[in-house]
Scaffold this active site. Structure first.
Site, PDB file in Angstrom:
ATOM      1  N   LYS A 180       0.806  -1.224   0.000  1.00 37.66           N
ATOM      2  CA  LYS A 180       0.000   0.000   0.000  1.00 37.66           C
ATOM      3  C   LYS A 180       0.840   1.276   0.000  1.00 37.66           C
ATOM      4  O   LYS A 180       0.469   2.253  -0.641  1.00 37.66           O
ATOM      5  CB  LYS A 180      -0.996  -0.016   1.153  1.00 37.66           C
ATOM      6  CG  LYS A 180      -2.073  -1.070   0.951  1.00 37.66           C
ATOM      7  CD  LYS A 180      -3.104  -1.058   2.040  1.00 37.66           C
ATOM      8  CE  LYS A 180      -4.134  -2.149   1.767  1.00 37.66           C
ATOM      9  NZ  LYS A 180      -5.296  -2.017   2.652  1.00 37.66           N
ATOM     10  N   ASP A 218     -10.015   2.339   2.257  1.00 38.25           N
ATOM     11  CA  ASP A 218     -10.068   1.522   3.471  1.00 38.25           C
ATOM     12  C   ASP A 218     -10.911   2.182   4.555  1.00 38.25           C
ATOM     13  O   ASP A 218     -11.798   1.554   5.145  1.00 38.25           O
ATOM     14  CB  ASP A 218      -8.659   1.266   4.026  1.00 38.25           C
ATOM     15  CG  ASP A 218      -7.887   0.221   3.239  1.00 38.25           C
ATOM     16  OD1 ASP A 218      -8.505  -0.685   2.665  1.00 38.25           O
ATOM     17  OD2 ASP A 218      -6.644   0.321   3.219  1.00 38.25           O
TER      18      ASP A 218
END
Length: 188
Positions: free
Chosen positions: A69, A106
């Protein structure tokens, strides 16, 4: 004539655990979209190369999971405000001219799941966030924007938790929220 399916994937290492292919297959079925969505296991040192290869194969975008990420943020040419704050991205969108747009969904997903699906308001609540990696970085900003009162970030590496807290300190101050970094042992 049926148009070819748009190609997407989830990239990570490991990636077998991802439910993204099933979720996107169902989405495509419900919306009538022509989508092919697969898992891509990348070597730990091969994220950028994996992204370039997928783009060359006609990939339109990808989801990113552990441990890539922060690398996804680094290779992007355009970064949403959430990515800039988190320093991590879980979604890459490939533009026809070669640009890569990054976003981090997220936190939006977590906050929506807690507030809408579980029916639990976050405003004024205390939250324990375990971990300080890309996913934690992605959820901390939206948690603060949801009006939580206090967030404790617990991570095995205290310095990593402290860095995450520091990166979000201005937003926490603006939201009148408190942030604290600890090791899990300090919670006992």
């Amino acid at each position: 004539m049926t148009r070819p399916a748009d190609l997407y994937c989830v990239m990570g290492n490991p990636v077998e655990h991802s439910r993204s292919p099933a979720i996107h297959a169902r989405f495509a079925e419900l919306t009538g979209e022509a989508v092919a969505y697969e898992r891509r296991l990348l070597p730990l040192t091969g994220f950028a190369e994996g992204v370039r290869a997928f783009m060359a194969q006609g990939g339109r975008g990808c989801n990113v999971t552990v441990p890539f990420k922060t690398e996804a943020c680094a290779i992007a040419t355009e970064r949403s405000e959430r990515v800039q704050l988190a320093g991590a991205a879980n979604t890459l969108i490939f533009q026809p001219d070669g640009r890569i747009a990054a976003d981090n969904t997220d936190g939006l997903g977590l906050v929506a799941d807690i507030t809408r699906n579980a029916g639990v308001p976050l405003a004024g609540r205390d939250v324990l966030l375990i971990g300080a990696g890309g996913a934690a970085a992605g959820v901390l900003g939206p948690l603060l924007r949801a009006g939580v009162r206090h967030v404790t970030v617990a991570n095995r590496t205290l310095a990593k938790a402290q860095a995450l807290v520091q990166a979000h300190s201005a937003l926490a101050s603006l939201q009148k929220s408190e942030l604290l970094a600890l090791t899990p042992q300090a919670l006992e």
